[in-house]
Write an enzyme that holds these catalytic residues in place. Sequence first.
Site, PDB file in Angstrom:
ATOM      1  N   GLU A 120       3.873 -14.091  -1.005  1.00  0.00           N
ATOM      2  CA  GLU A 120       3.471 -14.136  -2.414  1.00  0.00           C
ATOM      3  C   GLU A 120       2.164 -14.914  -2.572  1.00  0.00           C
ATOM      4  O   GLU A 120       1.804 -15.718  -1.720  1.00  0.00           O
ATOM      5  CB  GLU A 120       4.553 -14.816  -3.246  1.00  0.00           C
ATOM      6  N   ASN A 177       3.315  -5.629 -14.058  1.00  0.00           N
ATOM      7  CA  ASN A 177       3.241  -6.925 -14.716  1.00  0.00           C
ATOM      8  C   ASN A 177       1.861  -7.056 -15.366  1.00  0.00           C
ATOM      9  O   ASN A 177       0.871  -7.298 -14.683  1.00  0.00           O
ATOM     10  CB  ASN A 177       3.491  -8.002 -13.645  1.00  0.00           C
ATOM     11  N   TYR A 223      -8.688   4.406  -6.894  1.00  0.00           N
ATOM     12  CA  TYR A 223      -7.493   3.649  -7.267  1.00  0.00           C
ATOM     13  C   TYR A 223      -7.912   2.209  -7.561  1.00  0.00           C
ATOM     14  O   TYR A 223      -8.641   1.591  -6.765  1.00  0.00           O
ATOM     15  CB  TYR A 223      -6.452   3.669  -6.132  1.00  0.00           C
ATOM     16  N   GLU A 237      -0.329  -4.531  -0.629  1.00  0.00           N
ATOM     17  CA  GLU A 237      -0.096  -3.084  -0.472  1.00  0.00           C
ATOM     18  C   GLU A 237      -0.880  -2.270  -1.501  1.00  0.00           C
ATOM     19  O   GLU A 237      -1.073  -1.084  -1.296  1.00  0.00           O
ATOM     20  CB  GLU A 237       1.408  -2.777  -0.538  1.00  0.00           C
TER      21      GLU A 237
END
Length: 344
Positions: A120, A177, A223, A237
């Site tokens: 994280e 999020n 993207y 990722e």
Amino acid sequence: MPGVPLPRGVGPWGAWPGAALLTALWILWLLRWAPGGVPAPQRTLTILIWHWPFASRPPELPRNTCASYGVPHCCLSTNRSLLPSADAVVFHHRELQTRRARLPLLSGPRGQPWVWASMESPSHTHGLGHLRGIFNWVLSYRRDSDIFVPYGRLEPRQGPAPPLPAKNGVAAWVVSNFQARQQRVQLYRQLAPHLPVDVFGRASRRPLCTTCLLPTVARYLFYLAFENSQHPDYITEKFWHNALAAGAVPVVLGPPRATYEAFAPADAFVHVEDFASARELAAFLLGMNGSQYRRYFAWRDQLRVRLFDDWRERFCAVCTHYPHLPRDQVYQDLQGWFQGWLQA
Ligand SMILES: *[C@@H]1O[C@H](CO)[C@@H](O)[C@H](O)[C@H]1NC(C)=O
Ligand SMILES: *[C@@H]1O[C@H](CO)[C@@H](O)[C@H](O)[C@H]1NC(C)=O
């Protein structure tokens, strides 16, 4: 050494046995080091995983788990009875943070290496201040970790690259999020008036199933691989899977360009820091012609994306590094190391 005459009467056994002993040692040495020689038998390491990340039940861990990832002599276990004998114990931070797992502070043999593991970002990591002087090694995506496990990397490709997917959209973004204070949300809001962006994910009430993500994103030229927070080496990722593996050019917001260039060719992505404004970035993306666009995929001729998204493989890396890791090291200030800049 052979060929070098030995003085008479060396050692208690005289010259001949002395020479034979040296020759025998030399042969042993050759066998040990020559390529293809007989390797010294290797002890199997047992790595105890105290709590499996984000799971109430660990996966099956057959004895060949690490061998199947190319790491022999390495056994992963979640059996806590092995605490007295394990060669290392790994603690995943999220379960320590939420107190689903507690550190066995008074148990565990002296000198047993304890590993702090987390993938994280520092923005989503709390409670490190309580973990002073406990851990010996760190497993994370940061390159200066003792056990460095990136989210992905490029590896040599065997055989030709598959053709690029057909395109019928400009830019895609998958986000679950969505919070106004995030830099990625601010950038999206600046971009949206100038660039058609299709937003997917929970935040836009257009969720994508796990297997739908790649085929959906693949239809787009670009993207938006925007990390949820910007930290050293924090490339997830979103870059490796959602963009590169899908066959869309990543437009990246994350660590500086130099970090991305340590992982991928400089012309495999568009970095937002190369532009003075969102409007300029949008103009660059929309103004690109076909040959310029294909240039972003030149790496695919030689390289392919390899994802490291399985915790089993990440934990097997403990064994790979084990023989070379410092035994006397302790992270006295894990918080300072991992998130020092947050206080700065
Ligand atoms: C855990 O390890 C102990 C000690 O090796 C063993 O006796 C026990 O059967 C193991 N438990 C499980 C569930 O494998
Ligand atoms: C594409 O753009 C580049 C850079 O502007 C230019 O050099 C090249 O001639 C263009 N190619 C085509 C086919 O228009």
